[in-house]
Write an enzyme that holds these catalytic residues in place. Structure first.
Site, mmCIF file in Angstrom:
data_model
loop_
_atom_site.group_PDB
_atom_site.id
_atom_site.type_symbol
_atom_site.label_atom_id
_atom_site.label_comp_id
_atom_site.label_asym_id
_atom_site.label_seq_id
_atom_site.Cartn_x
_atom_site.Cartn_y
_atom_site.Cartn_z
ATOM 1 N N LYS A 33 27.562 59.724 46.558
ATOM 2 C CA LYS A 33 28.348 59.743 45.329
ATOM 3 C C LYS A 33 27.950 58.592 44.419
ATOM 4 O O LYS A 33 27.722 58.792 43.216
ATOM 5 C CB LYS A 33 29.841 59.656 45.679
ATOM 6 C CG LYS A 33 30.750 59.792 44.485
ATOM 7 C CD LYS A 33 32.231 59.618 44.876
ATOM 8 C CE LYS A 33 32.734 60.795 45.676
ATOM 9 N NZ LYS A 33 34.149 60.615 46.102
ATOM 10 N N ARG A 103 36.936 55.018 45.805
ATOM 11 C CA ARG A 103 36.604 56.189 46.630
ATOM 12 C C ARG A 103 35.485 55.852 47.591
ATOM 13 O O ARG A 103 34.566 55.139 47.261
ATOM 14 C CB ARG A 103 36.062 57.329 45.764
ATOM 15 C CG ARG A 103 37.036 57.910 44.766
ATOM 16 C CD ARG A 103 36.266 58.914 43.900
ATOM 17 N NE ARG A 103 36.909 59.080 42.627
ATOM 18 C CZ ARG A 103 37.601 60.183 42.289
ATOM 19 N NH1 ARG A 103 37.697 61.184 43.134
ATOM 20 N NH2 ARG A 103 38.164 60.273 41.108
ATOM 21 N N GLY A 112 36.608 65.737 52.007
ATOM 22 C CA GLY A 112 37.998 65.567 52.425
ATOM 23 C C GLY A 112 38.183 64.662 53.613
ATOM 24 O O GLY A 112 39.296 64.452 54.085
ATOM 25 N N MET A 114 37.120 61.437 53.858
ATOM 26 C CA MET A 114 37.209 60.018 53.587
ATOM 27 C C MET A 114 38.372 59.753 52.632
ATOM 28 O O MET A 114 38.896 60.647 51.985
ATOM 29 C CB MET A 114 35.897 59.541 52.969
ATOM 30 C CG MET A 114 34.696 59.800 53.854
ATOM 31 S SD MET A 114 34.723 58.792 55.348
ATOM 32 C CE MET A 114 34.496 57.199 54.570
ATOM 33 N N ARG A 347 27.185 66.682 42.876
ATOM 34 C CA ARG A 347 26.459 66.752 44.155
ATOM 35 C C ARG A 347 25.921 68.167 44.297
ATOM 36 O O ARG A 347 26.334 69.068 43.565
ATOM 37 C CB ARG A 347 27.373 66.400 45.325
ATOM 38 C CG ARG A 347 28.598 67.281 45.376
ATOM 39 C CD ARG A 347 29.579 66.816 46.460
ATOM 40 N NE ARG A 347 30.789 67.627 46.381
ATOM 41 C CZ ARG A 347 31.863 67.382 47.106
ATOM 42 N NH1 ARG A 347 31.901 66.348 47.924
ATOM 43 N NH2 ARG A 347 32.917 68.161 46.995
ATOM 44 N N HIS A 470 39.743 73.316 50.258
ATOM 45 C CA HIS A 470 39.177 72.941 51.548
ATOM 46 C C HIS A 470 38.821 74.170 52.372
ATOM 47 O O HIS A 470 37.721 74.282 52.917
ATOM 48 C CB HIS A 470 40.186 72.055 52.300
ATOM 49 C CG HIS A 470 39.728 71.642 53.659
ATOM 50 N ND1 HIS A 470 40.096 72.321 54.794
ATOM 51 C CD2 HIS A 470 38.902 70.643 54.044
ATOM 52 C CE1 HIS A 470 39.528 71.731 55.835
ATOM 53 N NE2 HIS A 470 38.801 70.708 55.410
ATOM 54 N N SER A 797 3.598 89.614 77.091
ATOM 55 C CA SER A 797 4.790 89.432 76.264
ATOM 56 C C SER A 797 5.811 88.667 77.090
ATOM 57 O O SER A 797 6.149 89.065 78.193
ATOM 58 C CB SER A 797 5.337 90.797 75.853
ATOM 59 O OG SER A 797 6.539 90.627 75.135
ATOM 60 N N CYS A 865 9.489 88.851 73.635
ATOM 61 C CA CYS A 865 10.450 89.918 73.361
ATOM 62 C C CYS A 865 11.824 89.624 73.943
ATOM 63 O O CYS A 865 12.654 90.507 74.064
ATOM 64 C CB CYS A 865 9.918 91.257 73.859
ATOM 65 S SG CYS A 865 9.668 91.317 75.639
ATOM 66 N N TYR A 885 3.025 87.205 67.884
ATOM 67 C CA TYR A 885 4.214 87.743 67.227
ATOM 68 C C TYR A 885 5.466 87.387 68.025
ATOM 69 O O TYR A 885 5.392 87.024 69.196
ATOM 70 C CB TYR A 885 4.128 89.276 67.086
ATOM 71 C CG TYR A 885 4.144 89.996 68.406
ATOM 72 C CD1 TYR A 885 5.357 90.383 68.988
ATOM 73 C CD2 TYR A 885 2.969 90.279 69.085
ATOM 74 C CE1 TYR A 885 5.374 91.025 70.208
ATOM 75 C CE2 TYR A 885 2.980 90.925 70.307
ATOM 76 C CZ TYR A 885 4.193 91.295 70.865
ATOM 77 O OH TYR A 885 4.222 91.924 72.085
#
Lengths: 911, 911
Positions: A33, A103, A112, A114, A347, A470, A797, A865, A885
């Site tokens: 901040k 703050r 929320g 702090m 932010r 919130h 595989s 797989c 893959y």
């Protein structure tokens, strides 16, 4: 360490220099901040003057046993003086008072979590000065009473309830429902009562000295870093505990100075849909916390464009420049004080998965970021949200027609969820975690203390709060469907019940919520999996495919799944489990006959009956995957899985034997006797197949060797189907895969059988099929001897589920209950090896297998797989190991495409 | 290939030259028997003149589709002429006839498996010439009828029965029981009947031409190489099928030319005890096959020293020189023809384990061989025979006192065996293999066709035959206890019963046999494990210890086992399974209480009650192992093993509920209700502990982590015991071992708990104990991450049973029944990985673990404590991998000492 504890917002360049020019370090020093306030100040955004006390000061304070470091108070006084000069006001001076906020702000956002104290600088004299200055006694005392409460609560540790009771009493006495309907006199009286509460509960009077207020508030913010809520949040979010928090001291501006004042929170783009337009909420003549707390119903930003058109224009321009500056969508707090716009904070904005994808793609197309950045900005798990169940349209309509519609709220986090109503976080967590039930957490509003329950629940409903409440933030962040501000809901916490008119839902009853539409419905509504027709997502995945350097295949057992996966971008089938085809009601009796056959002829007959079924299965798959490889694994599971259970059979037998007592005819008796004989034969076979550790028993390739004809039948079905579909003009690429190989000789044996039968079919049909023969690597020994295995296997595989079980010596089913959860909770295992491949053990075996296998057969095709095939970290590992893959369930295919691309971007140098 | 198909016995130097001077190659070329006849001739042993048709000739014959190779017949004629010159006799010449034998002889001895024809050269004219020459019509016709039968049977494929029926009829008509009581006229008549039998059954007449006889016999011997019996034997003994057999043509000498003639078989040392004196059997006035077949009761060689003193002296001197020449104990066939000794064959003698050990040690002490050779000559498995159960002296005496003694025979293969009587080989095999029963095979005499039954049986009894009979040879070779020639036994194969007087044992009834004493007893006799007080074995093992370079420790769970193993030479305890201590009847209820405790306090109390028991266990072990390391593994098995089974509990509960109906008093009802509650609680716990794959479930270190206090209690018990025994003056070296570790963090956690408790005990007791902390490596992941494991483990020990199960993905209990046996039979697996460590898979993991472990902790102590620790090939592997010790069950300790020494001798260069 630091030669300087405090940086004014306009000294951000100094802070950055002190951080070696590095912006991340600057953010660590000033907190997110503080750094942003400085940064905004630097680029000319209207930020109320102020300064930041650095995180180093906090850490020094905490390290010294809560003692302010030397020099801090002196710097503080100087910084404050600079603010006084900038504002022309004076701190603690009743004639022209400067009020400031205090703050917290750490490197990472902890919404929320702090503490904050506003209106610092107010006292008995200053409030009267304010009355004179503003000619608004009500405003002045409202501000003062807020300071006394916040200071009492945050700095002096007085609980909120006594303050709330006073407010409640006043509202009741005045017959009003909102604090905004209270009068100046009320607030003056309330302030007195608040000061008395502080005196009584804190054991000291509310400090009248402005400087003392500021010092104490600063220390309180420092201490809040080690508060329980903050520690819990950091644990949950994986944030280091030694960062410390900065403290931002900033000139107060007031959104509650009349109808030309307002306060709000807004995003530079829509956080739900990603649309490129301002989205947010504000309140006229209000303080910021009124918006966040969700106690008043907010106005949308669209309304602001009418109410304050010039300021709205100014705001959108600032938002645009901030976005350009940060190259990210911004979440801004603002206040309008008597017609003047102030930006209090900005932010990076939190957003839904849908918004994340659209914003990333839009920004790339706007030229703000690169395509690779766009790819990297979306978390693979967010793609998964696209495939979150939604309610089947018909089912939802039906539910409404049945009168089960309950309420509508804000659609703040999309997706459908069904579960039992739980009215508090602890209960929600207990039901979900311990009892494994689906839970919807329902609250009037949520607080940081509720997060554990929200995480455990399938979805969240609140009756109050807005899009930035919130509840909405947390739900979006963790991908939980949520409906907030559903004001029709009356939640009676004492009776544990919620009402809408005369409808009632008790705690424990089931509701369904649609976070996409904002609806709440009584009872269960059927959900369905959506397709992937989001234009932005399609584009993002196309970009991902361009940078991706590992294939994404799918596990599919039937043509529908194959088609779905193909539409999601699968480049082949990495695993078809043939045994799933055996469970159809038309087939199971034949399979059972095959298993229980006491003479070979019976087995041969049963296998012959199964052949056409299996062939049809494969025909469908080959058609769906025209031109792409289809890996078919021969039968794998223990045979007893196809037979009735011992208990079932015993019960049946008892039953038949009782019925024979009351049989009416000789024929009936004979029929019953025949069935008894049949069941007893079955029982015998079930008994003989009982194993103490079935996972390590007669399954996989062992079946193919022990049950003559089984492999042959499956191979015949595969090749007959391949010849047929090839004859239809499609390109068929079967890969026949042997499961559970432990020794090369098993493979050699099966290969011989396979090649003979494959050749036979192909010459019968006169068609040549280009096929491959290979094996699963799911037993440690197979990995360790992959050099030998590769003499017969044209591809391998990894079956990482079994490989994990055997490498760890853990039976997954048993372990999760018995100890695995505890291991994860206590950190003995950092991650669940069944979710993410264990790199040191299982990964090491994979590395050995690939290396040895390719030493024998250059370029040996290798894939995975197991369920891990859809897990981003596992995909990155597979890529590092050089796999060709990954194969995952159809809904994970898009996730895997993105994750694979991100891995390529992150480690571009891998060969 | 060969420029020469035939070598006369005195041309052995040429054969050796043709084999590049290599004696093994010479043996391959001439067969063992032929090479030895040549070799004996070369060193001056009296061998009847003859020659050998090489194995190359046999292979050429078989490869050409049974056609004699070019030049063979010419060489044969020339060789025969040379024999005629040496003997002064003429083949096929009635006036001075040369008779020859024709015997097979391959590189490796295959007793009784190959075919032989004697008296070749006899015909209607020659027999009359013989009558004139010997003036013994009976002898001449006896020889002739033997030729006709053998030729008919071996060369022309006529079954033996028709010939035997004729002999039976003559014996019956003459009222005699032995062929030796038949007269010359009888044999003349029998010869005629035999010729008629040949004509009738073979479809051709008995060839009168001597040369034709010889050619046909030679071909028959060649063909016998591919006969079923020979192939079966080679499969069982692991002999290659492409060696071929040589044919030895040798001048006949006759042991049946009157009372100054004899024939016999003798060993240069006692094949049962190893004593250095001639041992064998012979018959006066008899043919060699009479001795081997066991149809007449033979005389011991001691008798020969009286009957033919000069010849006996000559024989012992020859035996000594042969032993010196071959540096091995010899098994010789000899004939005395009218006072002249001929040696017909010599070969290395088969012997019992006891004899093998004594002979090896004696020969080394005599300077005939080196100590290392002595060590290498005894198979590790033979050491095992020393520990074969013998009958407990008291139990055997008691059985006799009860009148259960049945018969005595020759004690040809030591050890005690108990089992059900089976009268044929197929039944013996079926009962033993399919039903898993203990079987004693009982036969009048045994034939090569019976070997499969003998191998399957625990022991063998015959009513006929001597020490060198087929039964005796096979039994000794395969270490089966055997009693042969128990003439009192009357075996009635049609009634499937055996009699001795009025005692009777039916097939399927149990008998006990003592191969050491030769006794047969009705019913079961208790067996006991002998100690190792054999002087020669002790010496051999001492020598072994001098060359051995890997430690031999033992697995022992109690002081008795520990003491026993120490007496066998164990150098430490590699594994003490603490849970075995939990099963005592005084402890199990406490263990159950600990497991079922619903509140922590109950568990704490139960653990406190267990502590003194465990401490006492360890006190005993530490005392027994004073000065040696004792590795104690903390509790390992799944908890449900300590609880009653689900079925048991359900039955009990039903029972209690029925009893409550008829309870007589309120007190009784209350007691029953309390017990029902208790049982229901137990049932619940049993249910909750049920696992689908318990082997991979809650066991090992996982228990220590999930059940608080368990590790602590065990550690306390170990250290309290260590302190106590240390206080008594003993040297205590505990090594605490954590089972089933998969992840280093498990170890770290347990180590912390251990060290805290160990320190606590040591400071309480004021004693410092030098202990080590380590872990089993029995999960693949632990092996793969041994570098991490070694950060906490001061030693590692491979649990190869579990490691094999997990590396192979095989649950041993299930697999052996379901597929492992089939895998071994079909050669998919060459060896049972639970008997011998799989070097490619499990061995590779062990290699990785040792390498990685020692990279972290130099010289990390590593051992093995699975069942493989006693297997010679596994021991050799462990040594190659650089392990410090192997640990095995006490009876395997001597086996392991020898096997380890042999590995060192075989691969002396390993670091």
């Amino acid at each position: 360490m630091a030669s300087k504890w405090i940086y004014a917002f306009d000294e951000v360049d100094d802070a950055q220099a002190a951080s070696g020019g590095d912006w991340e370090e600057t953010r660590a020093l000033l907190g997110g901040k503080g750094a942003n306030l400085g940064d905004m100040t630097r680029i000319g955004v209207p930020v109320p003057p102020g300064f930041t006390i650095s995180t180093e000061a906090c850490n020094a304070y905490l390290a010294a046993g809560e003692e302010l470091p030397d020099g801090l108070l002196e710097e503080l006084a100087a910084a404050l003086q600079k603010v006084e000069e900038a504002t022309g006001k004076s701190f603690g001076d009743a004639s022209n008072p400067l009020l400031v906020s205090c703050r917290s702000g750490s490197k990472f956002s902890m919404p929320g979590m702090m503490d904050t104290v506003l209106n610092i600088g107010m006292n008995d004299e200053v409030v009267e000065g304010m009355v004179k200055l503003t000619n608004d006694e009500r405003f002045a005392y409202d501000a003062y009473r807020r300071l006394v409460q916040m200071f009492g609560s945050v700095v002096l540790g007085v609980r909120d309830e006594p303050f709330e009771y006073v407010l409640e009493r006043f509202r009741a006495e005045r017959g009003v429902s909102s604090d905004s309907d209270l009068t100046a006199d009320d607030f003056r009286a309330i302030t007195e009562e608040f000061k008395a509460i502080v005196e009584r509960f804190a054991g000291r009077s509310f400090p009248q000295d402005a400087t003392e207020q500021l010092h104490l508030a600063t220390e309180a913010v420092f201490r809040s870093w080690n508060g329980k809520r903050a520690i819990d949040y950091r644990n949950a979010a994986g944030i280091s505990h030694d960062l410390g928090t900065a403290v931002n001291i900033q000139t107060m501006v007031f959104g509650n100075m009349g109808e030309d004042s307002a306060t709000g929170v807004a995003m530079s783009r829509n956080a739900t849909t990603g649309e490129p337009s301002i989205e947010g909420d504000y309140l006229t003549n209000a303080q910021g916390e009124d918006v966040v707390a969700g106690t008043r119903v907010t106005k949308r930003m669209e309304e602001m464009s009418r109410e304050f058109p010039d300021i709205y224009t100014e705001f959108t321009e600032i938002a645009k420049s901030l976005e350009e500056h940060y190259r990210e969508m911004q979440d801004m707090e603002f206040t309008i004080e008597m017609g003047k716009l102030w930006i209090l904070q900005t932010r990076d904005g939190k957003r839904t998965a849908q918004a994340a994808v659209r914003i990333a793609v839009d920004m790339a197309e706007e030229g703000l970021i690169t395509q690779e950045e766009a790819i990297s900005r979306v978390k693979p798990e967010q793609i998964d949200f696209f495939l979150h169940p939604s309610f089947a349209v018909q089912a939802k309509k039906a539910a409404k027609d049945e009168g089960r519609f309950l309420a509508t709220g804000l659609n703040v986090s999309p997706g459908a969820a069904v579960g039992m109503v739980a009215f508090d976080a602890d209960l929600a967590e207990r039901w979900a975690k311990e009892d494994g039930r689906d839970v919807i957490m329902v609250r009037p509003e949520t607080k940081p203390d509720d997060v554990h329950g929200m995480l455990a629940a399938n979805g969240i409903v609140t009756s109050r709060g807005g899009r930035t409440s919130h509840a909405a933030l947390v739900a979006r962040q963790f991908g939980k469907p949520a409906v907030v501000g559903a004001e029709d809901l009356i939640i009676d916490l004492s009776e544990r019940v919620l009402h809408v008119g005369d409808r009632m839902v008790r705690e424990g009853e089931v509701i369904s919520i649609d976070g996409t539409s904002g609806e709440v419905i009584i009872g269960e509504v059927e959900t369905r999996t959506p397709d992937l027709e989001n234009d932005w997502l399609k584009k993002l995945l196309e970009w991902a495919d361009q940078v991706r350097d590992i294939g994404v295949w799918t596990n599919a057992d039937n043509p529908d799944d194959a088609r779905l996966a193909r539409s999601y971008g699968a480049e082949g089938i990495g695993l078809t489990r043939t045994e799933h085809m055996f469970f159809g009601s038309d087939r199971l009796p034949i399979v059972q006959k095959m298993i229980t056959a006491s003479i070979p002829a019976d087995r041969v007959e049963a296998l012959a009956q199964l052949l056409p079924f299996q062939r049809e299965d494969f025909v469908g798959l080959f058609r769906a995957m025209d031109g792409l490889p289809v890996t078919i694994r021969l039968i794998d599971p223990p045979l007893h899985e196809f037979l009735p259970s011992f208990e079932e059979l015993t019960t049946d037998l008892t039953d038949l034997k009782i019925r024979i007592q009351s049989a009416g005819s000789l024929k009936e008796i004979n029929d019953l006797l025949a069935r008894i004989e049949e069941q007893e034969h079955m029982l015998q076979r079930v008994e003989s197949l009982r194993e103490s550790n079935p996972m390590l028993g007669l399954r996989g390739v062992r079946l193919g060797i022990v049950l003559p004809g089984l492999t042959k039948m499956q191979v015949r079905a595969i090749f007959e189907a391949a010849c047929q579909v090839s004859g239809e003009g499609a390109v068929v690429k079967p890969k026949v895969m042997i499961p559970l190989t432990a020794h090369v000789n098993e493979l050699a044996r099966q290969r011989e059988e396979l090649e003979e039968e494959a050749q036979a079919v192909m010459s019968e049909q006169g068609v040549e099929i280009d096929y491959e023969f290979g094996t699963m690597i799911e037993i440690p020994r197979a990995a360790l001897t992959a050099d030998e295995i590769a003499r017969h296997a044209e591809f391998i595989s990894f079956g990482t589920n079994d490989l994990t079980q055997m490498t760890f010596g853990i039976s997954r089913d048993d372990a999760e209950k018995a100890f695995l959860v505890q291991y994860l909770e206590e950190g003995i295992l950092a991650r669940n090896p069944f979710a993410t491949i264990d790199p040191e053990g299982v990964g090491e075996l994979m590395r050995i297998a690939v290396e040895k296998g390719r030493a024998t057969r250059e370029g040996l095709n290798a894939g995975i797989c197991g369920e891990h095939g859809g897990d981003p970290d596992s995909i990155a590992l597979c890529r590092r190991l050089g796999l060709d893959y990954v194969s995952c369930s159809p809904p994970r295919v898009p996730v895997a495409r993105l994750a694979a691309a991100q891995a390529s971007i992150k480690e571009p140098m891998v060969a």
